[in-house]
Design an enzyme around this catalytic site. Structure first.
Site, PDB file in Angstrom:
ATOM      1  N   HIS A 242      39.316  34.500  90.268  1.00 29.31           N
ATOM      2  CA  HIS A 242      39.940  34.199  88.967  1.00 29.31           C
ATOM      3  C   HIS A 242      40.995  35.235  88.594  1.00 29.31           C
ATOM      4  CE1 HIS A 242      37.641  30.722  87.658  1.00 29.31           C
ATOM      5  NE2 HIS A 242      36.574  31.262  88.190  1.00 29.31           N
ATOM      6  N   ASP A 302      32.347  35.323  88.835  1.00 30.30           N
ATOM      7  CA  ASP A 302      31.983  33.923  89.093  1.00 30.30           C
ATOM      8  C   ASP A 302      32.938  33.285  90.088  1.00 30.30           C
ATOM      9  OD1 ASP A 302      33.949  34.328  87.084  1.00 30.30           O
ATOM     10  OD2 ASP A 302      33.833  32.209  86.557  1.00 30.30           O
ATOM     11  N   GLU A 303      32.451  32.272  90.747  1.00 31.21           N
ATOM     12  CA  GLU A 303      33.267  31.353  91.545  1.00 31.21           C
ATOM     13  C   GLU A 303      34.252  32.059  92.477  1.00 31.21           C
ATOM     14  OE1 GLU A 303      33.539  27.520  88.625  1.00 31.21           O
ATOM     15  OE2 GLU A 303      34.930  29.135  88.184  1.00 31.21           O
ATOM     16  N   VAL A 304      33.760  33.033  93.226  1.00 35.03           N
ATOM     17  CA  VAL A 304      34.652  33.726  94.156  1.00 35.03           C
ATOM     18  C   VAL A 304      34.856  32.846  95.394  1.00 35.03           C
ATOM     19  CG1 VAL A 304      35.036  35.824  95.484  1.00 35.03           C
ATOM     20  CG2 VAL A 304      33.734  35.919  93.347  1.00 35.03           C
TER      21      VAL A 304
END
Lengths: 496, 496
Positions: A242, A302-304
């Site tokens: 992100h 998050d969400e790597v």
């Protein structure tokens, strides 16, 4: 619709069958204990908010059929028992007591934060009688304190940019429901609006535009406005994923270059193999720690998208040389370095649940924020591991739906969790992600949904049916105060 | 995001590879044909709207990489070929032509309504160059006219009351997408905000409050504002159901008394057996016909709860005495009387589909508005019966959903109907019912969803992918003009 009832519902409240009139030009707050700037400002503010009317020529108010005292209520004693603290914190004391009877009105608290919560409650007890000109308050005694100490609202200012005014309005709206943490998801892939003194190019090149930057002064203004409302501001600098918007204004080595023939401009997460990147982050986080006054810092996590890491030859070599056998260990390595930074800065990290899920080594004080659906299993695991936890899964306000939306949010209560470590549940956060929200709709999309979350996190007894009528009044109150809260339950009319 | 493209998409448009600059202080409209107040007002309005900037210090505009003419565009010839009409109507001529080349700019139309549509288009062709100060227009020729002549937006001002300002804003927003009918669902069960000269008690006793009334002047203002935008105002006075709010201020016989022990205050639909009720309605509709200038009047007729009729002893006797054998015939009898009234008033009725479904005898010119889901069968039946039809089923904007909502509305196109009577499809209406909408959220809930409906009803070729980028620009345009249209497609930033 109720009359003069409080949102969120106080812990203990007794109401008596006697009412006092209040006259705008014959009422004042009497400070009898400690005082400070925060209190001065808030007393002025509440003096104004006590007597707001959105409509003037109305005859449709409910009769409160009251038993009035002879004398109007001329003052409220505001008794702060300790000196003001500078900034709100996780451990701030928000407890307060109010007693209104026919001879006396008093608001008492150990801390300025309790006084603020009490002033909000007091202002909500005051309502307009059916003659449309007499303000009244019912004799009442209240002892009130929150169930959870972290009651947050997340705003994502990266996917869409919000003018400062939107954020100040959001803080005001939060305070009307006693929310106390503004989780500022300030940067993300789409834009980097935070103006850094150390790295001004981050916003110069990473913001949507020159008008879409939170300047150093803007940030200060927002933090100060939050402070006087007893709201903590916790910024989130989400890494290693992100972070696309960090690229142009960061250092050249920052992001993994994932470009290929199909996508010649594809950059992945922060490159965990480059020492300069940690130096860069250390400098940035040092500044962030100075600008934001809270002890907590949200590190994201998050969400790597790790494919860019695993496909990179240089990363592969680095892993081999450092005995890092898989990508999870590489992420662990990244966070070990980041936690070293926050440890030096004496900052307590908050991370999204992925960082916990992937068995990355966490200091015991690291807070885990749960956001994925079906959160019970994760919640149990985090509690068993001994980490403090925040819940957000069921409170994504941006997923708007038709109808009395707030009820869904109201039905989710982390205190229903079976655990002997409920002390680790710090609270939770309503989240307003901004894929489809910007300054045009953030307020009506957020409120009154956010009020439901606020009551779940504050109040000890939740009753949806009872709450509905009270929320109806609260919506009208917010509208009087300038917050465009959308209809809660259906057709209705705010009578003043 | 596009630059200087038009929403809704014009019928025929050719763009040339040459651009003209426009300078705010060196541009004017030159009226070379007929003129009138409407045109004067609109030329002033568009002069202002051509050069709006929401942000001043921006450097993030796209380069239009233009081939500029030497001379800026100094004027647009506005050539109206016929005298202005007083009010817009179903048969108004909205066709216009625009030609912008390096020596000349002209807007030409047969009627003032075409000129208005053309001015809107012209204003949308103008955009800001990347220097942030030069306005530019591309050389273009356009011939444009709508696919459907009735392109409406319904607002329900009964379940929640809207300040006049909200309605004016709504009309402005409609005009930006060339919508041309404001279907004013002005009264319903919940409140009666319409101020009648003949029966002032209707609003005095039936409105939510004294501040929740559209006075005679308010209504006039709204109709006049709509007129200068080329928007018809069609009021709906929904009967015999949805009329609870008529009771207190109407005549005593108006509603069937359905009260019983359980609900002592239950009143049903208008009593069809009482002649005074028709006299009352005749007087009211006569006034309505004078106040509202449109030839059409919406009579409602939806969701009639007939149990109160069939359970009433007096109604039963009336049916027996008049050879009315069932409730459908009774409803037929009611509407026969109502149609007699509208016929005398030379008003063309619009009714909701139930009135058609129940085989009530309709004059051939009665328009049927379809609102229920799975509308194809009903649509076919109405077309076969030879009645003009309006579609709304798929355009209930109040049923808000997360995400790029507009695409759902965009996918519903009445011209996909297989019929040899497509001439009977007058168009359709986006509906904003107000159970959960009021002035706090009506604009971001309505827009840009309503734009999608507008393009379906105006444009001949629909392409969702192409439309997405164009809608993105249109949203920014609306925001510049003060309409808080919510994000259409996801993260984005309006660069001016």
């Amino acid at each position: 619709m109720t009359n003069g009832q409080v949102w969120p519902k106080p812990r203990l409240q007794h109401s008596y069958d006697q009412y006092l009139k209040l006259k705008p030009d014959n009422f004042h707050f009497q400070v009898t204990g400690y005082s400070c700037d925060i209190l001065d400002i808030q007393l002025k503010r509440y003096k104004r908010m006590l007597f707001l009317k959105a409509i003037n020529n109305n005859e449709y108010l409910n009769s409160l059929s009251m038993n009035f005292t002879n004398e109007p209520m001329k003052m409220l004693n505001v008794l702060l028992l300790n000196p003001c603290e500078d900034y709100p914190s996780l451990n701030m004391d928000e407890k307060y007591e109010i007693s209104i009877n026919d001879t006396n009105g008093i608001l008492l608290a150990n801390s300025i934060w309790g006084i603020l919560r009490g002033l909000e409650t007091f202002s909500q007890l005051v309502t307009l009688d059916k003659d449309g000109s007499t303000f009244v308050i019912r004799c009442t005694s209240i002892t009130d304190y929150p169930k959870f100490s972290h009651r947050g609202f997340l705003l994502d200012t990266s996917r869409h940019f919000y003018p400062v005014k939107s954020i100040l309005d959001t803080l005001d709206a939060m305070s009307y429901s006693k929310l106390n943490v503004f989780h500022w998801h300030i940067v993300d892939d789409h834009s980097f609006p935070f103006q850094s003194r150390a790295f001004p190019n981050l916003s110069k090149k990473g913001a949507y535009g020159h008008s879409a930057i939170y300047t150093i002064n803007d940030v200060k203004l927002i933090i100060e406005h939050a402070k006087i409302l007893g709201i903590r501001v916790i910024p989130e600098f989400d890494t290693p994923g992100h972070a696309s918007s960090w690229r142009l204004g960061g250092i050249p080595s920052l992001l993994i270059n994932c470009s290929n023939n199909i996508d010649p401009n594809n950059f992945g997460p922060i490159d965990p193999t480059v020492q300069e990147n940690y130096d860069f982050i250390r400098t940035l986080f040092t500044e962030v720690g100075e600008v934001f006054k809270d002890q907590y810092l949200h590190l994201g996590g998050d969400e790597v998208v790790t494919a860019c890491w695993s496909n990179d030859k240089r990363v592969q070599a680095f892993m081999q040389n450092n005995n890092i056998s898989n990508i999870t260990e590489l992420e662990s390595y990244y966070f070990k370095n980041i936690f070293n930074i926050t440890r030096t800065l004496e900052t307590v990290p908050i991370v999204w649940e992925e960082v916990f899920d992937e068995n990355i080594r966490l200091d015991p004080n690291v807070v885990v924020q749960i956001w994925k659906n079906d959160f019970n299993e994760t919640l149990q695991k985090v509690l068993e591991s001994g980490h403090p936890v925040l819940l957000s899964s069921c409170w994504y306000l941006n997923y708007i739906q038709y109808g009395a939306n707030w009820m869904n949010y109201y039905s989710c209560d982390p205190s229903n969790t079976t655990t002997n470590r409920s002390d680790l549940i710090l609270g939770g956060e309503a989240c307003m992600w901004s894929e489809f929200v910007d300054d045009t709709n953030v307020l009506p999309f957020s409120w009154p949904s956010g009020c439901a979350v606020a009551e779940v996190l504050w109040s000890h007894v939740l009753n949806k049916t009872e709450a509905a009528a009270r929320l109806e009044e609260h919506v009208c109150r917010m509208k009087r105060r300038g917050i465009p809260a959308r209809p809660a339950n259906g057709p209705n009319y705010c009578s003043y």
